[in-house]
Design an enzyme around this catalytic site. Structure first.
Site, PDB file in Angstrom:
ATOM      1  N   GLY A   1       0.794  -1.225   0.000  1.00  0.00           N
ATOM      2  CA  GLY A   1       0.000   0.000   0.000  1.00  0.00           C
ATOM      3  C   GLY A   1       0.822   1.268   0.000  1.00  0.00           C
TER       4      GLY A   1
ATOM      5  CB  CYS B   1     -25.943  -9.604 -17.667  1.00  0.00           C
ATOM      6  SG  CYS B   1     -25.312  -9.430 -19.341  1.00  0.00           S
TER       7      CYS B   1
ATOM      8  CB  CYS C   1     -24.634 -13.617 -20.160  1.00  0.00           C
ATOM      9  SG  CYS C   1     -23.986 -12.758 -18.725  1.00  0.00           S
TER      10      CYS C   1
ATOM     11  CB  CYS D   1     -21.279  -8.595 -18.288  1.00  0.00           C
ATOM     12  SG  CYS D   1     -22.182  -9.920 -17.531  1.00  0.00           S
TER      13      CYS D   1
ATOM     14  CB  CYS E   1     -20.679 -10.964 -21.073  1.00  0.00           C
ATOM     15  SG  CYS E   1     -22.422 -10.723 -21.403  1.00  0.00           S
TER      16      CYS E   1
END
Lengths: 258, 299
Positions: free
Chosen positions: B32, B241, B244, B266, B272
């Site tokens: 970080g 979605c 899909c 998606c 997808c």
């Protein structure tokens, strides 16, 4: 009152190159006591305040502070992390210009809450309740809590700055001309408020001001500075009613009478 | 082009790659923490992924398989160009399948397909400093990181709740890494924050213009900041979605016509396509792949 001082400065000096900021200043500040530092501009009072609040490092001399555990710590030997922690928990610093001490682009509530969040408070409801409480104590309406300080008047900003500093229950507050730049009626109310808060909370404070009336109202003791040196110190009433040093006599006789 | 010798392998010279690898190693050692590095001019403008490209160029080898996504999609300009770039300068194999890639360079998404140990996710980062818009001074923000003074980050979240009644930050949502440094996860939607937590893949972040590299090693704690009474939560969508029928994935809104017709699909195109190939059908999916002109707008 305890028998030990809260802050002890000894032989503090600060030089800017060959120029004197302040020289050989020693004093004790006791818990719950308000000490005024007065003098004309350029006399070194702000330099002294900045040294004491560790915003500046002095050229020589020491200052020690009695921590909550009763132990004295030398301020200039502490690590920066410790000093900054002290600065946002046990101390407060009220600037002359509120814009220096506030975050102008976040709301009043967040300004008051910042110190709480900095010491680990993570409950929004409680932080907000504390902010509301403090705003009312400094006479700011609750419905202004989500306004930015930019939308506040000078007096409100100064009161907000005071609330922001006092929210963590500090024991020592530094004030640099807290009433400078305010008109007299606003100044009077602010002084009234400050006096009430200092008494209620048992705060110790060091107030730098060039206004002897402010010193008389707020402080129990005062130091008069001239050219970086303390020329006279003592109880406020004594110094103002019976000034001994020639410079203090000049200062006191310069007050405009209405 | 007949010979790779026209460019050094993976475009950057070896000294530069060494310097960047050093920054990456330091970043991995201090999860970080933003490591400064000497960012180079790349043959693309700042803001197009110069940081990510330099990180990828420094870690890629001839055996790697590269996938590049831009907002989840493999087929947008940025993704296609960077993929072509590495195909040319490193002659590596490229793919659009998440599972087959060893290095995935991404702009603002974490793939839906779970990442595995050994994979490296390289993020393109525009502004690495999470405190930047709260504290403009770099000297001060560095000090705040050094002393772990992160109260200000919560001031921002406080402001969100005060103004909107909830934490309204939806992307670049600040996280705390391994209990120490607060990090900007790049402008990924906060939907992806939980995927970064204890991910088996190595995550590297490169900011070219700001000249910073930081990293999250595998299996590292990545915790989104929040309040006790306003806990962190991810976006949810009320419909699956449209192509899909996937649920619990991040969806993009696609405008279909100028009469207000739109659909949610998606954002991860690879995910997808995989699902459709497996026979999943959303309510707007064409009957066959060629019948796309028959699509009706949603209400």
């Amino acid at each position: 009152m305890t028998d030990e001082p809260l802050l002890r400065g000894s032989a503090l000096s600060k030089f800017y190159g060959s120029r004197v900021g302040c020289e050989n200043v020693s004093f004790d500040l006791w818990p719950g006591e308000v000490l005024a530092v007065v003098g004309e501009s350029g006399s070194g009072k702000t330099t002294l305040l900045n040294c004491l609040s560790t915003r500046l490092l002095p050229s020589s001399g020491t200052a020690s502070y009695r921590m909550r555990d009763g132990q004295f710590r030398e301020l200039y030997r502490m690590s920066e992390a410790e000093r900054r922690f002290l600065m946002r928990t046990d101390w407060g610093f009220v600037h002359q210009n509120p814009a220096d001490g506030l975050r102008m682009t976040v709301s009043a509530g967040a300004n008051v809450g910042e110190r709480l969040m900095a010491v680990g408070d993570r409950h929004y409801g409680k932080i907000r309740a504390t902010a509301v409480d403090w705003l009312s104590r400094v006479e700011i309406d609750e419905d202004r809590i989500d306004d930015e300080p930019r939308a506040f008047s000078g007096g409100m900003r100064q009161r907000l700055q005071i609330a922001r500093n006092l929210v963590t229950g500090p024991r020592l507050v530094f004030m640099d001309e807290p009433t400078g730049g305010l008109d007299v009626s606003v100044q009077a109310r602010l002084l009234d408020l400050l006096r009430g808060l200092v008494t209620d909370l048992g705060l110790a404070a060091i107030v730098v001001t060039h206004d002897l009336a402010v010193a008389r109202l707020l402080s129990q003791r005062m130091m008069v500075m001239k050219d970086g040196h303390v020329v006279e110190s003592g109880l406020t009433d004594r110094v103002l009613d019976d000034p001994r040093a020639p410079y203090t006599q000049l200062l006191v006789s310069s007050i405009l009478q209405v | 082009m007949t010979d790779i010798a026209t460019y050094n392998f993976a475009y950057l010279d070896e000294q530069t790659k060494r310097m960047i690898r050093r920054a990456i190693l330091k970043g991995i050692a201090i999860p970080g923490y933003q490591v400064p590095f000497a960012s180079r001019e790349m043959p693309m403008p700042y803001g197009w992924g110069t940081g990510g490209v330099q990180v990828t160029a420094s870690i890629i080898g001839p055996d790697d398989v590269l996938k590049v996504i831009d907002q989840g999609a493999d087929d947008t300009t940025n993704a296609v160009s960077i993929r072509a770039f590495f195909k040319k300068v490193a002659k590596v194999a490229v793919t659009t399948e998440t599972a087959k890639a060893s290095i995935i360079q991404t702009r603002h998404r974490v793939p839906e397909h779970p990442l595995t140990a050994g994979q490296v996710l390289v993020y393109q980062v525009p502004i690495p400093e999470p405190l930047r818009f709260l504290e403009p001074r770099e000297t001060e923000t560095r000090k705040m990181h050094a002393l772990e003074e992160y109260g200000l980050m919560h001031v921002k979240l406080y402001e969100d709740i005060a103004r909107h009644g909830r934490i309204a930050t939806t992307y670049a949502y600040p996280v705390k890494v391994e209990g120490r440094y607060v990090m900007d996860p790049s402008p990924t939607p906060k939907f992806d924050n939980p995927k970064m937590h204890r991910s088996p893949a190595l995550q590297l972040f490169g900011a070219g213009r700001e000249k910073r590299i930081y990293a999250v090693p595998p299996f590292t704690d990545v915790v989104s900041l929040d309040f006790e009474d306003h806990p962190f939560e991810v976006q949810t969508f009320d419909q699956p979605c449209a192509l899909c029928a996937a649920e619990n994935v991040y969806l993009d809104e696609v405008i279909l016509d100028d009469h207000g017709g739109h659909m949610f699909v998606c954002s991860d195109t690879d995910h997808c396509e995989k699902r459709r190939a497996d026979g999943h059908r959303g309510h707007l999916a064409p009957e066959t792949h060629l019948a796309s002109e028959k699509m009706e707008p949603a209400q």
